[in-house]
Write a protein that holds these residues in place. Structure first.
Motif, PDB file in Angstrom:
ATOM      1  N   GLU A 191       0.810  -1.215   0.000  1.00  0.00           N
ATOM      2  CA  GLU A 191       0.000   0.000   0.000  1.00  0.00           C
ATOM      3  C   GLU A 191       0.846   1.270   0.000  1.00  0.00           C
ATOM      4  OE1 GLU A 191      -2.497  -0.452   3.372  1.00  0.00           O
ATOM      5  OE2 GLU A 191      -3.813  -1.863   2.374  1.00  0.00           O
ATOM      6  N   PHE A 192       2.139   1.178  -0.295  1.00  0.00           N
ATOM      7  CA  PHE A 192       3.007   2.353  -0.315  1.00  0.00           C
ATOM      8  C   PHE A 192       3.417   2.714  -1.739  1.00  0.00           C
ATOM      9  CE2 PHE A 192       3.884   1.074   4.102  1.00  0.00           C
ATOM     10  CZ  PHE A 192       3.628   2.281   4.719  1.00  0.00           C
ATOM     11  N   ALA A 193       3.611   4.007  -1.951  1.00  0.00           N
ATOM     12  CA  ALA A 193       4.086   4.502  -3.239  1.00  0.00           C
ATOM     13  C   ALA A 193       5.029   5.673  -2.989  1.00  0.00           C
ATOM     14  CB  ALA A 193       2.916   4.953  -4.114  1.00  0.00           C
ATOM     15  N   VAL A 196       4.610   6.197  -7.733  1.00  0.00           N
ATOM     16  CA  VAL A 196       5.311   4.999  -8.187  1.00  0.00           C
ATOM     17  C   VAL A 196       5.115   3.905  -7.137  1.00  0.00           C
ATOM     18  CG1 VAL A 196       7.533   4.054  -8.858  1.00  0.00           C
ATOM     19  CG2 VAL A 196       7.022   6.462  -9.307  1.00  0.00           C
ATOM     20  N   PRO A 197       4.442   2.789  -7.463  1.00  0.00           N
ATOM     21  CA  PRO A 197       4.250   1.706  -6.502  1.00  0.00           C
ATOM     22  C   PRO A 197       5.601   1.137  -6.034  1.00  0.00           C
ATOM     23  CG  PRO A 197       2.937   1.346  -8.480  1.00  0.00           C
ATOM     24  CD  PRO A 197       3.839   2.486  -8.759  1.00  0.00           C
ATOM     25  N   LEU A 198       5.677   0.817  -4.747  1.00  0.00           N
ATOM     26  CA  LEU A 198       6.914   0.295  -4.162  1.00  0.00           C
ATOM     27  C   LEU A 198       6.746  -1.149  -3.744  1.00  0.00           C
ATOM     28  CD1 LEU A 198       7.829   3.307  -1.863  1.00  0.00           C
ATOM     29  CD2 LEU A 198       8.883   2.710  -4.040  1.00  0.00           C
ATOM     30  N   GLY A 199       7.771  -1.955  -3.981  1.00  0.00           N
ATOM     31  CA  GLY A 199       7.793  -3.330  -3.530  1.00  0.00           C
ATOM     32  C   GLY A 199       8.358  -3.426  -2.118  1.00  0.00           C
ATOM     33  N   ALA A 200       8.265  -4.613  -1.533  1.00  0.00           N
ATOM     34  CA  ALA A 200       8.703  -4.815  -0.153  1.00  0.00           C
ATOM     35  C   ALA A 200      10.193  -4.517   0.030  1.00  0.00           C
ATOM     36  CB  ALA A 200       8.404  -6.248   0.282  1.00  0.00           C
ATOM     37  N   GLY A 201      11.008  -4.882  -0.936  1.00  0.00           N
ATOM     38  CA  GLY A 201      12.442  -4.671  -0.820  1.00  0.00           C
ATOM     39  C   GLY A 201      12.895  -3.259  -1.156  1.00  0.00           C
ATOM     40  N   GLU A 202      11.976  -2.401  -1.561  1.00  0.00           N
ATOM     41  CA  GLU A 202      12.345  -1.052  -1.983  1.00  0.00           C
ATOM     42  C   GLU A 202      12.035   0.033  -0.957  1.00  0.00           C
ATOM     43  OE1 GLU A 202      11.651  -1.585  -6.749  1.00  0.00           O
ATOM     44  OE2 GLU A 202       9.958  -1.019  -5.481  1.00  0.00           O
TER      45      GLU A 202
END
Length: 112
Positions: free
Chosen positions: A40-42, A85-91
């Motif tokens: 749910e983060f961007a 910009v959608p973020l993945g867990a590792g980012e």
């Protein structure tokens, strides 16, 4: 009459602001389980502030690239949504670093 804050350099003020933003960003990642998930983060780009230095694209090279003028361009997400910009867990950690290191404060990590 001396200028205000004459005993404090502008660099010290900048460093204090960066440290405060880093602490807030890290606190957001330590929320209790179930409140916000990683998906749910961007990364929000404020185009009115961005001047195309490209530091964020270097730090988040899997999520961002640079256009011909040096401005960040998302490698994922919807075509019309260039600002988030959608973020993945590792980012998340790299995104926090990009937010803290942006020289014109044009980046912010937001919940979707």
């Amino acid at each position: 009459m001396p200028p205000p804050r004459r005993h404090r350099s502008a660099g010290a003020e900048r460093a204090h602001g960066v440290r405060a933003r880093c602490a807030l960003a890290r606190a957001a990642t330590l929320r209790p389980e179930g409140e916000l998930s990683v998906a749910e983060f961007a990364l929000h780009i404020d185009w009115t502030r961005c001047d195309g230095r490209g530091l964020c694209a270097e730090i988040l090279h899997h999520a961002l690239t640079r256009d011909d003028w040096g401005y960040p361009v998302s490698l994922r997400g919807e075509e019309g949504s260039r600002s988030n910009v959608p973020l993945g867990a590792g980012e998340l950690a790299a995104a926090d670093d990009a937010v803290a290191l942006c020289p014109v404060l044009a980046l912010k990590r937001v919940a979707l």
